[in-house]
Structures are given as C-alpha cells and as structure tokens.
Design a protein around this motif. Structure first.
Motif, PDB file in Angstrom:
ATOM      1  N   LYS A   1      27.166   5.956  43.791  1.00 22.26           N
ATOM      2  CA  LYS A   1      27.045   5.493  42.410  1.00 22.26           C
ATOM      3  C   LYS A   1      28.266   5.895  41.587  1.00 22.26           C
ATOM      4  O   LYS A   1      28.783   5.100  40.791  1.00 22.26           O
ATOM      5  CB  LYS A   1      25.776   6.045  41.766  1.00 22.26           C
ATOM      6  CG  LYS A   1      25.615   5.651  40.295  1.00 22.26           C
ATOM      7  CD  LYS A   1      24.296   6.126  39.720  1.00 22.26           C
ATOM      8  CE  LYS A   1      24.249   5.970  38.203  1.00 22.26           C
ATOM      9  NZ  LYS A   1      24.445   4.581  37.757  1.00 22.26           N
ATOM     10  N   ALA A   2      28.743   7.119  41.783  1.00 21.34           N
ATOM     11  CA  ALA A   2      29.913   7.592  41.048  1.00 21.34           C
ATOM     12  C   ALA A   2      31.141   6.737  41.358  1.00 21.34           C
ATOM     13  O   ALA A   2      31.931   6.412  40.459  1.00 21.34           O
ATOM     14  CB  ALA A   2      30.181   9.055  41.379  1.00 21.34           C
ATOM     15  N   ALA A   3      31.302   6.355  42.629  1.00 18.93           N
ATOM     16  CA  ALA A   3      32.462   5.548  43.028  1.00 18.93           C
ATOM     17  C   ALA A   3      32.401   4.153  42.406  1.00 18.93           C
ATOM     18  O   ALA A   3      33.393   3.669  41.831  1.00 18.93           O
ATOM     19  CB  ALA A   3      32.523   5.451  44.547  1.00 18.93           C
ATOM     20  N   TRP A   4      31.244   3.499  42.498  1.00 17.59           N
ATOM     21  CA  TRP A   4      31.112   2.163  41.926  1.00 17.59           C
ATOM     22  C   TRP A   4      31.217   2.209  40.399  1.00 17.59           C
ATOM     23  O   TRP A   4      31.796   1.301  39.777  1.00 17.59           O
ATOM     24  CB  TRP A   4      29.790   1.531  42.338  1.00 17.59           C
ATOM     25  CG  TRP A   4      29.738   1.049  43.761  1.00 17.59           C
ATOM     26  CD1 TRP A   4      28.961   1.532  44.769  1.00 17.59           C
ATOM     27  CD2 TRP A   4      30.508  -0.018  44.342  1.00 17.59           C
ATOM     28  NE1 TRP A   4      29.189   0.844  45.936  1.00 17.59           N
ATOM     29  CE2 TRP A   4      30.133  -0.111  45.711  1.00 17.59           C
ATOM     30  CE3 TRP A   4      31.472  -0.889  43.853  1.00 17.59           C
ATOM     31  CZ2 TRP A   4      30.696  -1.052  46.573  1.00 17.59           C
ATOM     32  CZ3 TRP A   4      32.034  -1.825  44.721  1.00 17.59           C
ATOM     33  CH2 TRP A   4      31.650  -1.903  46.060  1.00 17.59           C
ATOM     34  N   SER A   5      30.663   3.255  39.790  1.00 15.31           N
ATOM     35  CA  SER A   5      30.731   3.383  38.326  1.00 15.31           C
ATOM     36  C   SER A   5      32.172   3.561  37.864  1.00 15.31           C
ATOM     37  O   SER A   5      32.577   3.018  36.825  1.00 15.31           O
ATOM     38  CB  SER A   5      29.876   4.562  37.853  1.00 15.31           C
ATOM     39  OG  SER A   5      28.508   4.337  38.141  1.00 15.31           O
ATOM     40  N   ALA A   6      32.959   4.319  38.621  1.00 18.53           N
ATOM     41  CA  ALA A   6      34.370   4.496  38.283  1.00 18.53           C
ATOM     42  C   ALA A   6      35.115   3.165  38.353  1.00 18.53           C
ATOM     43  O   ALA A   6      35.949   2.852  37.479  1.00 18.53           O
ATOM     44  CB  ALA A   6      35.006   5.516  39.228  1.00 18.53           C
TER      45      ALA A   6
ATOM     46  N   GLU B   1      18.999  -0.114  43.076  1.00 20.93           N
ATOM     47  CA  GLU B   1      18.279   1.031  43.642  1.00 20.93           C
ATOM     48  C   GLU B   1      19.012   1.661  44.815  1.00 20.93           C
ATOM     49  O   GLU B   1      19.070   2.896  44.944  1.00 20.93           O
ATOM     50  CB  GLU B   1      16.867   0.623  44.062  1.00 20.93           C
ATOM     51  CG  GLU B   1      16.056   1.779  44.615  1.00 20.93           C
ATOM     52  CD  GLU B   1      14.574   1.488  44.702  1.00 20.93           C
ATOM     53  OE1 GLU B   1      13.861   2.293  45.320  1.00 20.93           O
ATOM     54  OE2 GLU B   1      14.129   0.470  44.151  1.00 20.93           O
ATOM     55  N   GLU B   2      19.596   0.835  45.688  1.00 19.77           N
ATOM     56  CA  GLU B   2      20.285   1.374  46.851  1.00 19.77           C
ATOM     57  C   GLU B   2      21.541   2.166  46.467  1.00 19.77           C
ATOM     58  O   GLU B   2      22.063   2.943  47.269  1.00 19.77           O
ATOM     59  CB  GLU B   2      20.643   0.263  47.845  1.00 19.77           C
ATOM     60  CG  GLU B   2      21.330  -0.945  47.233  1.00 19.77           C
ATOM     61  CD  GLU B   2      20.354  -2.046  46.845  1.00 19.77           C
ATOM     62  OE1 GLU B   2      19.390  -1.747  46.132  1.00 19.77           O
ATOM     63  OE2 GLU B   2      20.584  -3.197  47.266  1.00 19.77           O
ATOM     64  N   ILE B   3      22.013   1.988  45.233  1.00 14.43           N
ATOM     65  CA  ILE B   3      23.161   2.755  44.738  1.00 14.43           C
ATOM     66  C   ILE B   3      22.700   3.955  43.917  1.00 14.43           C
ATOM     67  O   ILE B   3      23.233   5.058  44.061  1.00 14.43           O
ATOM     68  CB  ILE B   3      24.094   1.843  43.917  1.00 14.43           C
ATOM     69  CG1 ILE B   3      24.784   0.854  44.864  1.00 14.43           C
ATOM     70  CG2 ILE B   3      25.117   2.652  43.128  1.00 14.43           C
ATOM     71  CD1 ILE B   3      25.648  -0.166  44.181  1.00 14.43           C
ATOM     72  N   VAL B   4      21.699   3.757  43.071  1.00 17.75           N
ATOM     73  CA  VAL B   4      21.188   4.844  42.236  1.00 17.75           C
ATOM     74  C   VAL B   4      20.719   6.022  43.081  1.00 17.75           C
ATOM     75  O   VAL B   4      20.878   7.187  42.693  1.00 17.75           O
ATOM     76  CB  VAL B   4      20.041   4.329  41.338  1.00 17.75           C
ATOM     77  CG1 VAL B   4      19.322   5.477  40.637  1.00 17.75           C
ATOM     78  CG2 VAL B   4      20.576   3.345  40.308  1.00 17.75           C
ATOM     79  N   ARG B   5      20.155   5.722  44.250  1.00 15.11           N
ATOM     80  CA  ARG B   5      19.626   6.780  45.118  1.00 15.11           C
ATOM     81  C   ARG B   5      20.715   7.640  45.770  1.00 15.11           C
ATOM     82  O   ARG B   5      20.413   8.684  46.343  1.00 15.11           O
ATOM     83  CB  ARG B   5      18.756   6.154  46.219  1.00 15.11           C
ATOM     84  CG  ARG B   5      17.421   5.621  45.729  1.00 15.11           C
ATOM     85  CD  ARG B   5      16.611   5.125  46.905  1.00 15.11           C
ATOM     86  NE  ARG B   5      15.262   4.731  46.530  1.00 15.11           N
ATOM     87  CZ  ARG B   5      14.310   4.434  47.404  1.00 15.11           C
ATOM     88  NH1 ARG B   5      14.573   4.490  48.701  1.00 15.11           N
ATOM     89  NH2 ARG B   5      13.108   4.076  47.001  1.00 15.11           N
ATOM     90  N   ARG B   6      21.964   7.200  45.698  1.00 16.91           N
ATOM     91  CA  ARG B   6      23.060   7.921  46.357  1.00 16.91           C
ATOM     92  C   ARG B   6      24.123   8.274  45.312  1.00 16.91           C
ATOM     93  O   ARG B   6      24.988   7.450  44.991  1.00 16.91           O
ATOM     94  CB  ARG B   6      23.651   7.067  47.474  1.00 16.91           C
ATOM     95  CG  ARG B   6      22.643   6.752  48.577  1.00 16.91           C
ATOM     96  CD  ARG B   6      23.258   5.939  49.687  1.00 16.91           C
ATOM     97  NE  ARG B   6      23.581   4.582  49.265  1.00 16.91           N
ATOM     98  CZ  ARG B   6      24.248   3.700  50.013  1.00 16.91           C
ATOM     99  NH1 ARG B   6      24.686   4.059  51.217  1.00 16.91           N
ATOM    100  NH2 ARG B   6      24.495   2.500  49.566  1.00 16.91           N
ATOM    101  N   PRO B   7      24.062   9.479  44.752  1.00 19.59           N
ATOM    102  CA  PRO B   7      24.932   9.865  43.628  1.00 19.59           C
ATOM    103  C   PRO B   7      26.419   9.674  43.875  1.00 19.59           C
ATOM    104  O   PRO B   7      27.151   9.213  42.983  1.00 19.59           O
ATOM    105  CB  PRO B   7      24.587  11.344  43.420  1.00 19.59           C
ATOM    106  CG  PRO B   7      23.199  11.484  43.932  1.00 19.59           C
ATOM    107  CD  PRO B   7      23.101  10.549  45.089  1.00 19.59           C
ATOM    108  N   ALA B   8      26.900  10.003  45.061  1.00 21.45           N
ATOM    109  CA  ALA B   8      28.329   9.868  45.336  1.00 21.45           C
ATOM    110  C   ALA B   8      28.750   8.396  45.337  1.00 21.45           C
ATOM    111  O   ALA B   8      29.813   8.034  44.805  1.00 21.45           O
ATOM    112  CB  ALA B   8      28.673  10.519  46.674  1.00 21.45           C
TER     113      ALA B   8
END
Length: 363
Positions: free
Chosen positions: A128-133, A119-126
């Motif tokens: 989330k994008a970095a961790w997803s990459a 949740e603490e990552i999903v709420r912050r799109p930028a």
C-alpha cells in the motif's frame, strides 16, 4: 484525426468497459489503440473497430509481472506516434506518465478503481505504501482524469484537489426477454473477477445451507483455487458451478437467464465502500433483481430506481435472508424486476458516451 492510446494490464478480450470506450471513440473519428498483455492461455483477439496490441510477459502475477509489463510498456510507448495516452489505473500509470513528460504528450488518467484502497492492497502495508507513493507522485501532475463513480470523484478531490469527471461503466441497451415474465429457475449469478472482498466465500457458504438454489460463478481470478476448495469442503458441488470466462455477448445471454445477481463487497478499504461495480449495471440491464451492499453509491441509486435488495453487512446470514426474502416475497421480486426497465432506460451507454466524447473533445 487524434491518435489515442489506452493502457491496461488484462488481455483485452473480456474488458467490456474498454471495449465500449475505445469503440465509441473509434467510431467518432479517433484513431484508437488499446494495449494489454498476452498471457500463456490468452485466446485470439476478438475483432474490434480499433487497434489492439498485446505485450507478451514471462511473469504472470506479482511484483515481477508489474515490473516487466511496465518496462515493456514504456519502450513500446516511447517510440509510438500518438496525441494522448490514457492510463487505466495505477498499475499502468508510471510508463504513461514518464513517456508523456519526456515527449510533451497529453496524459489522461482513467480510475476504474480507487486503487490504493483495494482490499488486496490495504491488507499489505508495504505494498500500500508503494502504490500510495506512486499515486502521490503522479496524480497531482495530471490535468485530465475521469472515474466510475461520484464517490471516487469526491475522494480524489478531497485528497488531491483534482477534478475527476464521472463516466460510469453502464452497458449499451440490448433486447431482453419479457421483463414481466416470472423466473422459474433459482439461479443466483456472480460475474466478474474472483478477488478477495467480493463476497464469494460468504455467498458459497449461504447457498450451501439452502435447498433449491444454484450459484453460478462467471469469471476467473486469484482466489479461484481457494473457492473451489471451499466448495469441496462444504460438499456443495451440486449447488455451486464455476462457469469460467465468457465473451461479453455470451455472458449477457447467461445473465438474462438468471434469477438474481450478486454485487457484494466487504467494507475493507474505501475502494469497495464508494464503488459502483460493473455487474451492478449489468444485472438490471439484463432485467434481473440483485442483492447488493448498503453502501453510499448503491444506496443512492437504489433509492431512485429500486433494482436491488441491500444488505447492511457481508456475511452468510445476511445473504441467506435476502435470498429467502426474494424467494418468498414474489410481489417484491416482481417490482424489482419491473424497476429494471426504467433503470436501464436512464442509465445506458448511449447516454453516458456523450460525456466521454465531450471529455475527449476538450483535451
């Protein structure tokens, strides 16, 4: 003797899963080193049957902490002799991945969390994008991996076409008080990290509106101050107690003294929806019923063992209703408590560790 290195971002003493994993492997002939971080207030390391190393960090949280810790972890690993590194979660995977590629070593990934859906990552799109990459870059290139629930394993297979073994975070069996003895207190216990999405705000609100119940919160985390402020705002200081951090042994004793446990999550992100939290197992191993979420993993387990009352959504009213039902329906409470005995017999580290040893024997 194979030398294994495990990497985490905590200060080691309170990580029960890693203590079980590292201890089991060490007692079965592996040379094990667990690496974490040293915080300003970290107590001395507890004696273990494996090596422990804390990396001191100037920064304590946020981007700068992760950059500093990963930089130091890379340089620690690059010069260390080992057979394999097991990176626990995405926040330690990059240095482990790079070192193993550079040196031709074996890399293992242990997904305690479905990290990019927290949740603490999903709420912050930028963020989330970095961790997803990072996840997209590393996970398809990792051959050996395991996680804590069937739900997570299915998600990783669907996303990356990678098989994740399932090694659940179940406790070792230990003696508990007579499970048939009815509880005379009304202590409601939460144990674990104090993070958003764990139902803590809702639980505090629920207990503040009830008489005769005490909520004890064991642990520490990013929202500790916010929770304290909420308790003061609701004038619930006599109903909510912040207990802080306890050693695993002392925490087990406290859990056995509770009336029920709380294993609550928001439905934000797949991380919560397919989790199988540590505390879920800890509660029934302590012989106490619990209130948990009607999410797939908990629902499937509860259909088989019946150790919890499940709520359909997270809010103060559903929590209040579940508490009052367990208080009034003594037969239901007694049955849940009795069911804990069978559940802990079937779901214990003595059995789960067989899968762990089998996994590492094949890498």
């Amino acid at each position: 003797m194979k030398s294994l290195v495990f990497t985490v971002t905590n200060d080691l003493n309170y990580d029960q899963r890693m203590a079980r994993i590292c201890g089991t492997l060490a007692s079965n002939g592996y040379k094990v080193t667990l690496i974490g971080r040293k915080r300003r207030n970290s107590p001395p390391l507890l004696p273990r049957e494996y090596n422990q190393k804390r990396l001191p960090c100037f920064f304590d949280k946020g981007k700068l902490f992760y950059l500093e810790y990963n930089f130091k972890l890379f340089w620690f690993l690059i010069f260390r002799s080992f057979y394999a590194v097991c990176a626990i979660d995405l926040d330690t995977i990059l240095p482990a991945f790079l070192v193993c590629k550079l040196r031709g070593k074996v890399l293992v990934y242990d997904a305690h969390e479905y990290f990019t859906e927290m949740e603490e990552i999903v709420r912050r799109p930028a963020i989330k994008a970095a961790w997803s990459a990072l996840e997209r870059f590393t996970l398809p290139r990792i051959k050996h991996a395991y996680t804590i629930s069937d739900g997570y394993a299915r998600l990783y297979m669907e996303t990356y076409d990678r098989v994740f073994e399932v090694i659940r975070n179940v406790p070792r069996t230990s003696s508990i008080p007579n499970i048939e003895t009815p509880s005379t207190n009304r202590i409601i216990q939460y144990q674990g990290a104090l993070n958003i999405g764990r139902g803590l705000e809702e639980a505090i609100q629920a207990v503040s509106e009830l008489d005769g119940f005490t909520l004890r919160i064991f642990g520490d985390g990013p929202i500790s101050e916010t929770l304290n402020e909420l308790v003061q705002e609701l004038k619930a200081e006599e109903k909510v107690e912040f207990m802080g951090l306890f050693s695993p042994a002392d925490l087990r004793e406290k859990t056995q003294q509770a009336w029920i446990g709380l294993c609550l999550f928001s439905d934000t992100g797949l991380h919560h929806q397919y989790s199988l939290g540590n505390r879920f197992f800890d509660y029934f191993h302590a012989g106490i019923p619990q209130i948990s979420m009607d999410f797939p993993e908990y629902k499937a387990f509860n259909l088989k063992y019946g150790v919890a009352t499940l709520i359909p959504e997270l809010n103060k009213d559903t929590i209040k209703s579940a508490i009052l039902e367990l208080d009034v329906n003594t037969q239901m409470y007694k049955q849940l408590k009795m069911n804990c005995a069978k559940a802990r017999e079937d779901n214990c580290w003595e059995k789960e560790s067989v899968k762990l040893l089998s996994f590492y024997s094949k890498i």
